[in-house]
Design a protein around this motif. Structure first.
Motif, PDB file in Angstrom:
ATOM      1  N   LEU A 188      26.605 -68.958  57.056  1.00  0.00           N
ATOM      2  CA  LEU A 188      26.443 -70.312  57.661  1.00  0.00           C
ATOM      3  C   LEU A 188      25.388 -70.250  58.588  1.00  0.00           C
ATOM      4  N   LEU A 189      25.118 -69.269  59.596  1.00  0.00           N
ATOM      5  CA  LEU A 189      24.077 -69.368  60.543  1.00  0.00           C
ATOM      6  C   LEU A 189      22.646 -69.499  59.731  1.00  0.00           C
ATOM      7  N   LYS A 190      22.424 -68.616  58.587  1.00  0.00           N
ATOM      8  CA  LYS A 190      21.144 -68.565  57.917  1.00  0.00           C
ATOM      9  C   LYS A 190      21.079 -70.035  57.223  1.00  0.00           C
ATOM     10  N   ASP A 191      21.926 -70.719  56.641  1.00  0.00           N
ATOM     11  CA  ASP A 191      22.129 -72.104  56.365  1.00  0.00           C
ATOM     12  C   ASP A 191      21.749 -72.966  57.371  1.00  0.00           C
ATOM     13  N   ASP A 192      22.007 -72.730  58.602  1.00  0.00           N
ATOM     14  CA  ASP A 192      21.760 -73.535  59.780  1.00  0.00           C
ATOM     15  C   ASP A 192      20.317 -73.510  59.870  1.00  0.00           C
ATOM     16  N   GLU A 193      19.802 -72.145  59.908  1.00  0.00           N
ATOM     17  CA  GLU A 193      18.249 -71.881  60.267  1.00  0.00           C
ATOM     18  C   GLU A 193      17.527 -72.635  59.166  1.00  0.00           C
ATOM     19  N   LYS A 194      17.958 -72.688  57.851  1.00  0.00           N
ATOM     20  CA  LYS A 194      17.200 -73.292  56.898  1.00  0.00           C
ATOM     21  C   LYS A 194      17.262 -74.798  57.377  1.00  0.00           C
ATOM     22  N   SER A 195      18.289 -75.295  57.454  1.00  0.00           N
ATOM     23  CA  SER A 195      18.520 -76.853  57.981  1.00  0.00           C
ATOM     24  C   SER A 195      17.536 -77.230  59.195  1.00  0.00           C
ATOM     25  N   GLU A 196      17.582 -76.187  60.081  1.00  0.00           N
ATOM     26  CA  GLU A 196      16.676 -76.339  61.109  1.00  0.00           C
ATOM     27  C   GLU A 196      15.017 -76.729  60.936  1.00  0.00           C
ATOM     28  N   GLU A 197      14.653 -75.623  59.927  1.00  0.00           N
ATOM     29  CA  GLU A 197      13.257 -75.846  59.439  1.00  0.00           C
ATOM     30  C   GLU A 197      12.897 -76.880  58.779  1.00  0.00           C
ATOM     31  N   GLU A 198      14.084 -77.359  57.885  1.00  0.00           N
ATOM     32  CA  GLU A 198      13.762 -78.745  57.266  1.00  0.00           C
ATOM     33  C   GLU A 198      13.689 -79.801  58.245  1.00  0.00           C
ATOM     34  N   GLU A 199      14.564 -79.737  59.284  1.00  0.00           N
ATOM     35  CA  GLU A 199      14.639 -81.110  60.323  1.00  0.00           C
ATOM     36  C   GLU A 199      13.435 -80.933  61.102  1.00  0.00           C
ATOM     37  N   GLU A 202      10.757 -82.301  58.677  1.00  0.00           N
ATOM     38  CA  GLU A 202      10.865 -83.917  58.617  1.00  0.00           C
ATOM     39  C   GLU A 202      10.636 -84.630  59.952  1.00  0.00           C
ATOM     40  N   GLU A 203      10.780 -83.868  61.285  1.00  0.00           N
ATOM     41  CA  GLU A 203      10.312 -84.349  62.440  1.00  0.00           C
ATOM     42  C   GLU A 203       8.791 -84.538  62.410  1.00  0.00           C
ATOM     43  N   LYS A 204       7.945 -83.508  61.666  1.00  0.00           N
ATOM     44  CA  LYS A 204       6.661 -83.476  61.716  1.00  0.00           C
ATOM     45  C   LYS A 204       5.883 -84.649  60.843  1.00  0.00           C
ATOM     46  N   GLU A 205       6.898 -84.693  59.676  1.00  0.00           N
ATOM     47  CA  GLU A 205       6.529 -86.147  58.983  1.00  0.00           C
ATOM     48  C   GLU A 205       6.512 -87.303  59.583  1.00  0.00           C
ATOM     49  N   GLU A 206       7.756 -87.305  60.230  1.00  0.00           N
ATOM     50  CA  GLU A 206       7.836 -88.763  61.083  1.00  0.00           C
ATOM     51  C   GLU A 206       6.798 -88.931  62.105  1.00  0.00           C
ATOM     52  N   GLU A 207       6.444 -87.640  62.784  1.00  0.00           N
ATOM     53  CA  GLU A 207       5.257 -87.732  63.770  1.00  0.00           C
ATOM     54  C   GLU A 207       3.972 -88.359  62.967  1.00  0.00           C
ATOM     55  N   MET A 208       3.636 -87.665  61.910  1.00  0.00           N
ATOM     56  CA  MET A 208       2.613 -88.223  61.261  1.00  0.00           C
ATOM     57  C   MET A 208       2.591 -89.531  60.868  1.00  0.00           C
ATOM     58  N   GLU A 209       3.722 -89.924  60.333  1.00  0.00           N
ATOM     59  CA  GLU A 209       3.761 -91.435  60.184  1.00  0.00           C
ATOM     60  C   GLU A 209       3.773 -92.198  61.334  1.00  0.00           C
ATOM     61  N   TRP A 210       4.193 -91.792  62.319  1.00  0.00           N
ATOM     62  CA  TRP A 210       3.972 -92.663  63.618  1.00  0.00           C
ATOM     63  C   TRP A 210       2.664 -92.769  64.019  1.00  0.00           C
ATOM     64  N   LEU A 211       2.224 -91.505  63.877  1.00  0.00           N
ATOM     65  CA  LEU A 211       0.533 -91.635  64.342  1.00  0.00           C
ATOM     66  C   LEU A 211      -0.310 -92.414  63.345  1.00  0.00           C
ATOM     67  N   LEU A 212      -0.174 -92.373  61.949  1.00  0.00           N
ATOM     68  CA  LEU A 212      -0.780 -93.240  61.256  1.00  0.00           C
ATOM     69  C   LEU A 212      -0.332 -94.801  61.463  1.00  0.00           C
ATOM     70  N   ALA A 213       0.789 -95.043  61.726  1.00  0.00           N
ATOM     71  CA  ALA A 213       1.203 -96.246  62.025  1.00  0.00           C
ATOM     72  C   ALA A 213       0.457 -96.877  63.368  1.00  0.00           C
ATOM     73  N   SER A 214       0.110 -95.879  64.078  1.00  0.00           N
ATOM     74  CA  SER A 214      -0.352 -96.226  65.526  1.00  0.00           C
ATOM     75  C   SER A 214      -2.013 -96.555  65.343  1.00  0.00           C
ATOM     76  N   THR A 215      -2.644 -95.655  64.279  1.00  0.00           N
ATOM     77  CA  THR A 215      -4.025 -96.120  64.165  1.00  0.00           C
ATOM     78  C   THR A 215      -4.025 -97.187  63.400  1.00  0.00           C
ATOM     79  N   GLU A 216      -3.133 -97.610  62.453  1.00  0.00           N
ATOM     80  CA  GLU A 216      -3.092 -98.948  61.768  1.00  0.00           C
ATOM     81  C   GLU A 216      -2.867 -99.897  62.842  1.00  0.00           C
TER      82      GLU A 216
END
Lengths: 289, 167
Positions: A188-199, A202-216
């Motif tokens: 379960l811990l490994k699963d948790d680590e995996k899920s943390e990486e995914e998170e 996702e956060e990076k993607e959200e940040e990128m989206e946010w930055l793009l949205a800011s330039t727009e």
């Protein structure tokens, strides 16, 4: 041989007498008829000793008969016997007699209170009674109930209170324990680590989206500003003609302030003051050295 | 010599005893007892009066007669007619009082007072019923022989006499 036998008998007698003698309290009850002409044989009427262990050996009663000499009047003081009949019953016939206060003692063999039923003073005929008093003469065995006092003979230490029924608990069957154990599972811990990486991704993607949205947004804002400046310049272009028409008169403004003497002299007083300030500052600085 | 001795002894043995006192003892248990139930106290409502009346801070003495044999005794109770101890009293004291039945152990004794007789300060009751009877004796002493003079300061004592007399 005879002497030894006598001693043995004496010891036996002493033992028997000491083991059978109860520690009695002797006394009189309060007036059982203080609240009326009938009463119960309990602590309410007989005081603290009016419970099991009280043996009654007599009754003392008094009252004032109120009647005319010629009238028939009979007064009876009595106590019911539990199971029927009377423990005692005493009657005074005052018919054609002078009324005079009576005080009477009714002796009884020691009788347990449990045998006594309710007591009362009954009257019949023409007359009443006043200032009635009924008291019982008693002895009280405080160890009648051996459990009433640990010092009483035959006192039995009461058993400890019964423990409540507690159902058997199997931690392995407890869902909460199972859940708690799952949290410590390595998989379960490994699963948790995996899920943390995914998170994180996702956060990076959200940040990128946010930055793009800011330039727009910035571009959008810039466009807005540009349009505003165009409008402003257009407005200026429309109004600037007025300034072209305006005529500013040409004139000379001569110096009006004249320096008298032609020489600027230093203010010595100020210089002295400044030197003193310098000295003062020097002194102040000295103390921090 | 032997005969003499015998003779002597005979003479001695035959000496007559003319009188002999033989004790005869016995006990008669009283069937009438007299006890003080309540001692009396004189109150002093004014300078010239001593009274047992409770209204005047006095206390009426009560005496108790117990008889176990009916028709065998008289109860004789006398109220006081003199002080047994007092300061010096140069003037005369007037005495009044009364004896009454206050309580009995049987309604059959309720006629005692009506059947009683008096002689001066003494009242006699025929105790015709076995049981207990309580008598009280009130007492009033007035000083000054009708002049109402003040009693001299000090302690005063008087006695109520109660006797059980065989009929």
């Amino acid at each position: 041989m005879i002497l030894r036998l006598n001693l043995w008998v004496l010891w036996l007698l002493l033992f028997c007498s000491s083991s059978t003698l109860a520690n009695y309290i002797f006394g009189y009850t309060p007036n059982a008829a203080s609240n009326g002409l009938s009463w119960g044989m309990n602590q309410t009427y007989l005081g603290t000793h009016g419970i099991g262990g009280m043996d009654i050996s007599g009754v003392i009663y008094t009252y004032n008969p109120i009647k005319n000499l010629a009238d028939d009047f009979v007064v009876t003081v009595e106590n019911d016997r539990v199971g029927g009949g009377f423990v005692f019953q005493d009657t005074e016939d005052w018919s054609q007699k002078h009324p005079i206060r009576i005080k009477k003692v009714i002796p009884l063999a020691y009788t347990p209170i449990a045998v006594f039923g309710d007591g009362r003073i009954r009257t019949s005929g023409t007359g009443t009674i006043e200032d009635a008093s009924v008291q019982y003469i008693y002895r009280f065995d405080a160890c009648f109930d051996p459990q009433s006092d640990p010092n009483c003979p035959n006192y039995v230490k009461p058993p400890p209170p019964k423990l409540p029924d507690i159902p058997d608990y199997d931690a392995l069957q407890d869902e909460s324990v199972k859940i708690a154990q799952q949290e410590t599972d390595k998989d379960l811990l490994k699963d948790d680590e995996k899920s943390e990486e995914e998170e994180e991704e996702e956060e990076k993607e959200e940040e990128m989206e946010w930055l793009l949205a800011s330039t727009e947004n910035a571009i959008a804002m810039a466009n807005g500003i540009a349009q505003a400046s165009i409008l402003k310049s257009m407005n200026i272009a429309t109004n600037i003609t007025n300034y072209y028409i305006a005529i500013i008169p040409d004139s000379i403004y001569n110096e009006t302030v004249v320096l008298q003497g032609g020489e600027v002299v230093d203010n010595r007083r100020a210089l002295r003051s400044l030197s003193q300030d310098a000295r003062m500052n020097e002194m102040i600085e000295e103390q921090y050295k | 010599m032997k005969k003499l001795l015998i003779t002597l002894s005979l003479i001695l043995g035959a000496t007559p005893i003319l009188a002999e006192n033989i004790d005869v003892s016995g006990t008669v248990q009283s069937r009438c007892t007299v006890n003080v139930d309540t001692p009396g106290i004189y109150g002093n409502p004014n300078a010239y009066t001593l009274t047992t009346a409770p209204a005047s801070a006095g206390q009426v003495p009560i005496v108790r007669f117990d008889v176990t044999l009916a028709n065998a005794y008289f109860a004789q109770i006398s109220y006081p007619t003199a002080f047994t101890s007092s300061p010096s009293l140069p003037d005369t004291v007037a005495w009044t009082g009364a004896v009454t039945v206050v309580q009995t152990s049987s309604s059959d004794m309720s006629g005692y007072h009506a059947a009683s007789t008096t002689s001066g300060s003494m009242r006699q009751y025929a105790l015709t019923i076995a049981g207990t009877t309580w008598f009280d004796a009130t007492s009033i002493a007035t000083y000054g022989g009708g002049q109402n003079k003040a009693f001299p300061g000090g302690s005063y004592k008087a006695v109520v006499l109660a006797q059980c007399i065989a009929q």
